[in-house]
Write a protein that holds these residues in place. Sequence first.
Motif, PDB file in Angstrom:
ATOM      1  N   TYR A   1      50.968   1.108  24.833  1.00 12.62           N
ATOM      2  CA  TYR A   1      51.324   1.813  26.066  1.00 12.62           C
ATOM      3  C   TYR A   1      50.083   2.086  26.896  1.00 12.62           C
ATOM      4  CZ  TYR A   1      55.752   2.704  23.743  1.00 12.62           C
ATOM      5  OH  TYR A   1      56.954   2.546  23.120  1.00 12.62           O
TER       6      TYR A   1
ATOM      7  N   LEU B   1      63.214   2.771  26.216  1.00 11.85           N
ATOM      8  CA  LEU B   1      62.169   3.533  26.896  1.00 11.85           C
ATOM      9  C   LEU B   1      62.837   4.713  27.595  1.00 11.85           C
ATOM     10  CD1 LEU B   1      60.111   0.604  28.510  1.00 11.85           C
ATOM     11  CD2 LEU B   1      59.446   2.001  26.536  1.00 11.85           C
ATOM     12  N   ASP B   2      62.083   5.796  27.767  1.00 13.61           N
ATOM     13  CA  ASP B   2      62.631   6.968  28.465  1.00 13.61           C
ATOM     14  C   ASP B   2      62.884   6.629  29.927  1.00 13.61           C
ATOM     15  OD1 ASP B   2      62.154   8.310  26.109  1.00 13.61           O
ATOM     16  OD2 ASP B   2      60.240   9.154  26.791  1.00 13.61           O
TER      17      ASP B   2
ATOM     18  N   HIS C   1      60.476  10.261  22.042  1.00 12.72           N
ATOM     19  CA  HIS C   1      59.402  10.726  22.941  1.00 12.72           C
ATOM     20  C   HIS C   1      58.034  10.703  22.263  1.00 12.72           C
ATOM     21  CE1 HIS C   1      62.299  13.242  25.731  1.00 12.72           C
ATOM     22  NE2 HIS C   1      62.541  11.937  25.745  1.00 12.72           N
ATOM     23  N   GLN C   2      57.819   9.689  21.430  1.00 11.12           N
ATOM     24  CA  GLN C   2      56.656   9.758  20.542  1.00 11.12           C
ATOM     25  C   GLN C   2      55.311   9.886  21.265  1.00 11.12           C
ATOM     26  OE1 GLN C   2      56.590   7.539  17.015  1.00 11.12           O
ATOM     27  NE2 GLN C   2      54.393   7.807  16.697  1.00 11.12           N
ATOM     28  N   VAL C   3      55.074   9.043  22.252  1.00 12.06           N
ATOM     29  CA  VAL C   3      53.750   9.059  22.896  1.00 12.06           C
ATOM     30  C   VAL C   3      53.532  10.390  23.613  1.00 12.06           C
ATOM     31  CG1 VAL C   3      52.268   7.926  24.584  1.00 12.06           C
ATOM     32  CG2 VAL C   3      53.719   6.542  23.090  1.00 12.06           C
ATOM     33  N   LYS C   4      54.558  10.830  24.321  1.00  7.16           N
ATOM     34  CA  LYS C   4      54.425  12.110  25.047  1.00  7.16           C
ATOM     35  C   LYS C   4      54.173  13.248  24.068  1.00  7.16           C
ATOM     36  CE  LYS C   4      57.648  10.573  28.602  1.00  7.16           C
ATOM     37  NZ  LYS C   4      59.085  10.503  28.861  1.00  7.16           N
TER      38      LYS C   4
ATOM     39  N   THR D   1      59.759   6.176  31.885  1.00 10.09           N
ATOM     40  CA  THR D   1      58.770   5.210  31.370  1.00 10.09           C
ATOM     41  C   THR D   1      59.041   3.842  31.980  1.00 10.09           C
ATOM     42  OG1 THR D   1      58.664   6.416  29.285  1.00 10.09           O
ATOM     43  CG2 THR D   1      57.819   4.175  29.265  1.00 10.09           C
TER      44      THR D   1
ATOM     45  N   LEU E   1      53.666   6.669  32.048  1.00  9.85           N
ATOM     46  CA  LEU E   1      53.707   5.901  30.797  1.00  9.85           C
ATOM     47  C   LEU E   1      54.327   4.528  31.056  1.00  9.85           C
ATOM     48  CD1 LEU E   1      53.200   6.114  27.733  1.00  9.85           C
ATOM     49  CD2 LEU E   1      55.496   7.042  27.476  1.00  9.85           C
TER      50      LEU E   1
HETATM   51  N1  URA Z   1      56.991   7.222  23.902  1.00  7.17           N
HETATM   52  C1  URA Z   1      57.512   8.065  24.802  1.00  7.17           C
HETATM   53  O1  URA Z   1      57.211   9.247  24.809  1.00  7.17           O
HETATM   54  N2  URA Z   1      58.397   7.573  25.686  1.00  7.17           N
HETATM   55  C2  URA Z   1      58.737   6.268  25.750  1.00  7.17           C
HETATM   56  O2  URA Z   1      59.525   5.876  26.618  1.00  7.17           O
HETATM   57  C3  URA Z   1      58.163   5.398  24.806  1.00  7.17           C
HETATM   58  C4  URA Z   1      57.287   5.904  23.883  1.00  7.17           C
END
Ligand code: URA
Length: 250
Positions: A140, A109-110, A201-204, A113, A217
């Motif tokens: 998430y 995780l970042d 950084h997929q979700v962001k 996060t 997150l």
């Molecule tokens: N996606 C993100 O951008 N950050 C994370 O830590 C995990 C998934």
Amino acid sequence: MSKDRIDKVLSHEGYGTRRDVKRLLHTAEVLVNGTRITDPGFHTDIDSDEISIDGEIISIAKNIYLMMNKPQDVVCANKDGLHATVFSMLDEQYQSGYALENLHLIGRLDIDTEGLLIFTTDGKLTHRLISPKSNCPKTYFVRLEKALTDNDKKDYSEKMDAGFEVPPEDNEDAFTCLPAKIEYTEKDDEVKLTIVEGKYHQVKRMFRALGNKVVYLKRVSMSGIKLDESLEPGEYRKLTQDEVNTLLSF
Ligand code: URA
């Protein structure tokens, strides 16, 4: 219950190569639940069998499986000159010996996060779960900068259902994300997102591609394991046997 060959188990425990163990089975009295074993191919269940060598019961180093509620400002790395690492938050027993050598994370995780982080010594499991082919779901909780209108929700849902182009970031290329599942909550700036990939950084990046910004997150589940919400940020516990079985069945 997982069974393994006795030569593999004892070799893993430091009794030499499999050939050494084969010899040991003839030169020493190796008992499994009281029965003398000489066949290196004998299958034993280290979760329940009692193994002794020349009268001494040996304790088998089983795989370790832990879940942590990762806090912010801590990095998912073994070493970092600047920040505390998630490994430094573990008790001494997990920072020495077998654990020190073998404990690793199933997915990172970042730094900013929070949430579910799984540590294990089970390299086979990790390899399987982080493989792009595993399609292992990760959910998430996301707080967004801009609250969503009904139109935004319709637009986001359509795009998440289909997959869409996510621009490059840092040294990472653009990619087309796989379909993902978005769930809305009673608050218009808070959603849940389930993805089956784990790109940088997929979700962001996904929300940025939609013209919004992630301001908070937290991973709340992965591979069928839910974050134990009674864990305060920074706390961790062993996975239960049921949770381990859930991971192993993936
Ligand atoms: N996606 C993100 O951008 N950050 C994370 O830590 C995990 C998934």
